[in-house]
Design a protein around this motif. Structure first.
Motif, PDB file in Angstrom:
ATOM      1  N   VAL A 162       0.860  -1.179   0.000  1.00 45.42           N
ATOM      2  CA  VAL A 162       0.000   0.000   0.000  1.00 45.42           C
ATOM      3  C   VAL A 162       0.897   1.230   0.000  1.00 45.42           C
ATOM      4  CG1 VAL A 162      -1.769   1.265   1.286  1.00 45.42           C
ATOM      5  CG2 VAL A 162      -1.749  -1.235   1.301  1.00 45.42           C
ATOM      6  N   THR A 163       0.636   2.151  -0.919  1.00 46.92           N
ATOM      7  CA  THR A 163       1.424   3.375  -0.994  1.00 46.92           C
ATOM      8  C   THR A 163       0.951   4.334   0.087  1.00 46.92           C
ATOM      9  OG1 THR A 163       1.593   3.077  -3.373  1.00 46.92           O
ATOM     10  CG2 THR A 163       2.131   5.247  -2.515  1.00 46.92           C
ATOM     11  N   PRO A 164       1.875   4.883   0.870  1.00 45.99           N
ATOM     12  CA  PRO A 164       1.466   5.818   1.921  1.00 45.99           C
ATOM     13  C   PRO A 164       0.947   7.130   1.333  1.00 45.99           C
ATOM     14  CG  PRO A 164       3.846   5.416   1.998  1.00 45.99           C
ATOM     15  CD  PRO A 164       3.294   4.617   0.892  1.00 45.99           C
ATOM     16  N   THR A 165       0.104   7.790   2.098  1.00 51.26           N
ATOM     17  CA  THR A 165      -0.415   9.085   1.677  1.00 51.26           C
ATOM     18  C   THR A 165       0.663  10.152   1.881  1.00 51.26           C
ATOM     19  OG1 THR A 165      -1.254   9.613   3.865  1.00 51.26           O
ATOM     20  CG2 THR A 165      -2.749   8.413   2.391  1.00 51.26           C
ATOM     21  N   ALA A 166       0.426  11.338   1.342  1.00 46.65           N
ATOM     22  CA  ALA A 166       1.378  12.437   1.486  1.00 46.65           C
ATOM     23  C   ALA A 166       1.555  12.811   2.957  1.00 46.65           C
ATOM     24  CB  ALA A 166       0.916  13.641   0.684  1.00 46.65           C
ATOM     25  N   ARG A 167       0.470  12.772   3.705  1.00 44.78           N
ATOM     26  CA  ARG A 167       0.537  13.091   5.138  1.00 44.78           C
ATOM     27  C   ARG A 167       1.396  12.068   5.885  1.00 44.78           C
ATOM     28  NH1 ARG A 167      -4.673  14.801   8.270  1.00 44.78           N
ATOM     29  NH2 ARG A 167      -3.622  16.778   8.492  1.00 44.78           N
ATOM     30  N   GLU A 168       1.257  10.786   5.536  1.00 51.21           N
ATOM     31  CA  GLU A 168       2.068   9.746   6.167  1.00 51.21           C
ATOM     32  C   GLU A 168       3.548   9.909   5.800  1.00 51.21           C
ATOM     33  OE1 GLU A 168      -1.115   6.070   6.475  1.00 51.21           O
ATOM     34  OE2 GLU A 168       0.006   6.361   4.623  1.00 51.21           O
ATOM     35  N   TRP A 169       3.813  10.223   4.537  1.00 42.86           N
ATOM     36  CA  TRP A 169       5.191  10.464   4.114  1.00 42.86           C
ATOM     37  C   TRP A 169       5.808  11.594   4.932  1.00 42.86           C
ATOM     38  CZ3 TRP A 169       8.637   7.865   1.450  1.00 42.86           C
ATOM     39  CH2 TRP A 169       8.224   6.937   0.493  1.00 42.86           C
ATOM     40  N   MET A 170       5.063  12.673   5.075  1.00 42.88           N
ATOM     41  CA  MET A 170       5.574  13.835   5.807  1.00 42.88           C
ATOM     42  C   MET A 170       5.820  13.472   7.279  1.00 42.88           C
ATOM     43  SD  MET A 170       6.620  16.894   5.651  1.00 42.88           S
ATOM     44  CE  MET A 170       6.077  17.408   4.053  1.00 42.88           C
TER      45      MET A 170
END
Length: 73
Positions: free
Chosen positions: A32-40
């Motif tokens: 599952v690709t992480p969301t932008a918020r999770e990446w940050m």
């Protein structure tokens, strides 16, 4: 398939590599690709962790330096 045939196929490096590549592709599809918020969030957490480790190592370096000078000074 007889036991001899299956043993020969399991020793064939091309079949083994092919099976490995298929399994890797199957497992990659499950990720599952992480969301932008999770990446940050994870990037900030990693950055803070590295900064804290740098502070710890720097403190130990200076502390051990002073201790060594006191003992052997």
């Amino acid at each position: 398939m007889t036991e001899k045939t299956s043993l020969k196929q399991s020793r064939n490096p091309f079949l083994t590599i092919g099976r490995y590549v298929r399994q890797v592709i199957d497992e990659t599809r499950k990720t599952v690709t992480p969301t932008a918020r999770e990446w940050m969030a994870w990037s900030i957490a990693a950055f803070v962790f590295v900064i804290l480790l740098m502070i710890l190592v720097t403190g130990m370096d200076f502390g051990l330096d002073k201790l060594t000078l006191m003992v052997f000074g």
